[in-house]
Design a protein around this motif. Structure first.
Motif, short mmCIF file in Angstrom:
data_model
loop_
_atom_site.label_atom_id
_atom_site.label_comp_id
_atom_site.label_asym_id
_atom_site.label_seq_id
_atom_site.Cartn_x
_atom_site.Cartn_y
_atom_site.Cartn_z
N ALA A 124 0.87 -1.18 0.00
CA ALA A 124 0.00 0.00 0.00
C ALA A 124 0.91 1.23 0.00
CB ALA A 124 -0.91 -0.01 1.23
N LEU A 125 1.07 1.84 -1.17
CA LEU A 125 2.04 2.92 -1.33
C LEU A 125 1.69 4.16 -0.51
CD1 LEU A 125 2.84 2.64 -5.14
CD2 LEU A 125 4.13 1.75 -3.20
N LYS A 126 0.44 4.26 -0.04
CA LYS A 126 0.07 5.38 0.80
C LYS A 126 0.63 5.23 2.22
CE LYS A 126 -4.18 6.58 -1.68
NZ LYS A 126 -5.65 6.77 -1.59
N ALA A 127 0.93 4.00 2.60
CA ALA A 127 1.50 3.75 3.93
C ALA A 127 3.02 3.94 3.89
CB ALA A 127 1.15 2.34 4.38
N LYS A 128 3.56 4.53 4.95
CA LYS A 128 5.00 4.80 5.01
C LYS A 128 5.81 3.50 4.94
CE LYS A 128 4.83 9.14 7.61
NZ LYS A 128 5.24 9.81 8.87
N SER A 129 5.32 2.46 5.59
CA SER A 129 6.06 1.20 5.63
C SER A 129 6.20 0.59 4.24
CB SER A 129 5.36 0.21 6.57
OG SER A 129 4.03 -0.03 6.15
N SER A 130 5.11 0.54 3.48
CA SER A 130 5.16 -0.02 2.13
C SER A 130 6.00 0.84 1.20
CB SER A 130 3.74 -0.15 1.57
OG SER A 130 3.02 -1.14 2.26
N LEU A 131 5.88 2.17 1.35
CA LEU A 131 6.67 3.08 0.52
C LEU A 131 8.16 2.90 0.79
CD1 LEU A 131 6.38 5.34 -1.58
CD2 LEU A 131 6.40 6.99 0.31
N ALA A 132 8.53 2.77 2.07
CA ALA A 132 9.94 2.57 2.43
C ALA A 132 10.47 1.26 1.87
CB ALA A 132 10.09 2.60 3.95
#
Length: 353
Positions: A124-132
């Motif tokens: 989920a690219l909106k979540a910081k964890s997934s983006l990181a």
């Protein structure tokens, strides 16, 4: 929490032992050891250790029934393991243990990508964890490309290396070619390692018997590596075992790596998942550099330093994302448990009314 610490410590030890094996393998290969025979002998030795251990363990604690589909999955696991081991050690022969430890840093990226494709990891690219984790994966791949295709000037080398470019130019050209071949083989081995962790998780989900899975997979790897060795190795002297560094490398690999490492990683995948286990691979890079320079007189190039730095940055980005994700899951579970504890009280209050 206790299991997480124990698993983390064991995986760190495994990473350091892996670097030691890569260094020993390079030294033994320089002495004429055949990598095809090495893979066969080390797995055969591990099988001799694992079979009686498994028999004794399951006499005390019986294991579940093994179905044919699970057996097929274990064979796929063995096929990936045999191919990965062979490509890894041949790749080290063409390059160096330092490069191998750096390229192995791609394993978390490959594991994460495959896990996302198969739905084992949520993106989920909106979540910081997934983006990181996504950005870290791209950084990891970039660092590997830098180490593979950009060497640059040497920043540290042993005194025995000759610097006369006019004399050594043909050797340098050959070395460049070998470096690219080795990098390609190591990258392929890293991709297979990522797939291996995914298959391990797939097996553990339906058949959580890590010791039995390990011994059966080791048996399959021994058979597959025997076929490869008999086809690829034509020199009769390569099959002889003498009390030298080659025997030491085989014993080190069979006892500490193939048997112990396989058990630790299979158990860790069962408890924490494939991506968590893969994240520990980059920790051996610094140890590999030190051991390569100290024992193998490896040359350290500026491209390797830049690529390793990029890979380290990517690794910590993915680890940060994974830590954030686990924190969110832990908070959610705590909130759920608290709500569950309140429900009986509410029910009793309504009953009294």
């Amino acid at each position: 929490m206790g299991n997480s610490v124990i698993i983390s410590v064991l995986l760190i030890i495994v990473c350091c032992l892996e670097v030691g094996l890569n260094t020993l393998n390079k030294a033994a290969t320089n002495k004429g050891m055949s990598n095809f025979v090495f893979v066969l002998y080390s797995n055969a030795l591990a099988l001799l250790i694992l079979v009686p251990s498994t028999f004794i363990y399951h006499r005390i604690k019986p294991c579940g029934m093994l179905s044919f589909p699970i057996l097929c999955r274990i064979f796929l696991l063995a096929l990936l393991g045999c191919s990965g081991q062979t490509l890894l050690y041949v790749g080290i022969q063409y390059s160096s243990p330092t490069l191998a430890s750096a390229i192995v840093d791609l394993v978390p990226a490959f594991t994460f990508i495959v896990a996302v494709i198969l739905g084992m990891e949520k993106l989920a690219l909106k979540a910081k964890s997934s983006l990181a984790k996504s950005i870290g994966t791209m950084i990891l791949i970039t660092g590997a490309f830098v180490m593979t295709f950009y060497k640059g000037p040497a920043i540290f080398s042993h005194e025995s290396v000759v610097y006369n470019r006019n004399i050594d130019q043909p050797l340098l050209t050959t070395h460049e070619s070998n470096w690219i071949i080795g990098s390609s083989l190591l990258t392929t081995a890293s991709f297979l390692a990522g797939l291996l962790y995914i298959v391990q998780a797939w097996i553990m989900k339906d058949y959580p018997e890590e010791l039995m899975v390990t011994v059966i997979a080791c048996g399959f790897v021994t058979m597959l590596s025997a076929v490869v060795a008999f086809i690829a190795e034509k020199d009769p002297n390569a099959w002889k075992i003498r009390p030298d560094i080659k025997l030491l490398t085989i014993c080190y690999s069979g006892i500490l790596m193939v048997s112990a490492r396989s058990l630790v990683q299979t158990w860790a995948v069962k408890k924490k998942g494939p991506v968590f286990v893969a994240m520990f691979m980059p920790l051996g890079m610094v140890v590999a550099v030190l051991m390569g320079v100290a024992f193998l007189h490896d040359i350290v190039y500026i491209g390797s330093v830049i690529g390793a730095s990029i890979i380290t940055l990517g690794f910590y980005a993915v680890m940060w994302g994974k830590a954030c994700e686990e924190r969110v899951i832990q908070i959610s579970e705590t909130s759920f448990n608290q709500n569950q504890q309140r429900l009986p009280l509410l029910c009793n209050k309504n009953d009294n009314v």
